[in-house]
Write a protein that holds these residues in place. Sequence first.
Motif, PDB file in Angstrom:
ATOM      1  N   SER A   1      30.535 -27.673  -7.444  1.00 50.54           N
ATOM      2  CA  SER A   1      31.475 -27.641  -6.405  1.00 50.54           C
ATOM      3  C   SER A   1      32.618 -27.080  -6.567  1.00 50.54           C
TER       4      SER A   1
ATOM      5  N   LEU B   1      24.289 -34.296  -7.437  1.00 48.65           N
ATOM      6  CA  LEU B   1      25.224 -33.577  -7.296  1.00 48.65           C
ATOM      7  C   LEU B   1      26.101 -33.179  -8.589  1.00 48.65           C
ATOM      8  N   SER B   2      27.025 -32.100  -8.296  1.00 49.88           N
ATOM      9  CA  SER B   2      27.589 -31.680  -9.501  1.00 49.88           C
ATOM     10  C   SER B   2      29.038 -31.272  -9.256  1.00 49.88           C
ATOM     11  N   ALA B   3      29.860 -31.922 -10.048  1.00 43.73           N
ATOM     12  CA  ALA B   3      31.221 -31.675  -9.714  1.00 43.73           C
ATOM     13  C   ALA B   3      31.604 -30.350 -10.018  1.00 43.73           C
TER      14      ALA B   3
ATOM     15  N   ALA C   1      30.290 -36.625  -5.932  1.00 42.70           N
ATOM     16  CA  ALA C   1      29.915 -36.444  -7.402  1.00 42.70           C
ATOM     17  C   ALA C   1      30.893 -37.201  -8.476  1.00 42.70           C
TER      18      ALA C   1
ATOM     19  N   ASN D   1      22.261 -26.572  -8.064  1.00 38.83           N
ATOM     20  CA  ASN D   1      22.863 -27.618  -8.039  1.00 38.83           C
ATOM     21  C   ASN D   1      23.288 -28.477  -6.577  1.00 38.83           C
TER      22      ASN D   1
END
Length: 229
Positions: free
Chosen positions: A75, A70-72, A63, A46
Amino acid sequence: MRGVLRRAADGLFPGGTNEHGLLPALLVLLTFVTGVVDAVSYLGLNHVFVANMTGNVVFLGFALVGGANLSAWASLLALGTFMAGAWSVGRLARRVPRAGRLFVLVTAAHTVLVVAALPVALPVALSVGHRSTAAQAVLIALLGCGMGLQNAVVRRLAVPDLTTTVLTLTVTGLAADAPGAATVRRVVSFAAMFTGALCGAALYLGAGTVAALVPVLVLLTAVTAAARS
């Protein structure tokens, strides 16, 4: 083997100024490991880093406003597990005051986390969705915690210019400072992470996650053994 490592370590401190034994050479190997692991995590998990927390903070911001690919959650998970690993080292250090012993224990624990990550990354995991959110989350958590362990113990060792996970200050020093004894360590650190990223990306793209993590496991095992002896 120890003789080779000792000569390599001494070469990082020109003029016979190495006071850290084998550690400088071992930290270069860990810097290579960082490059490999971050290549795997960014390309396969991701678009997240498990070692470079600056990148994750920035990615989280991107994100949250809808940045593509992008992945919150990824992260946040990487940040959280990295911090958990670092927190564990802080607690362990109170019981193991000797820095050398602490380094051996923490690197051994990091090795165990990579061992635990391998089954999740095996091709047979495809039967339950290797690229599923659950599988990705487990890999991010295991690898992120391991890099938190590494970063925290290396910070305590405080070998100059060999942080193993961060190059911003290294690059700044190369550009801003006059050439000197530190230049060798900075150049080697830069080259180790670049080479690790290159090899990690080539292995991941060519053969998959397991192929990229196997050399990480081998190097962590070797570092643990060398530091212990």
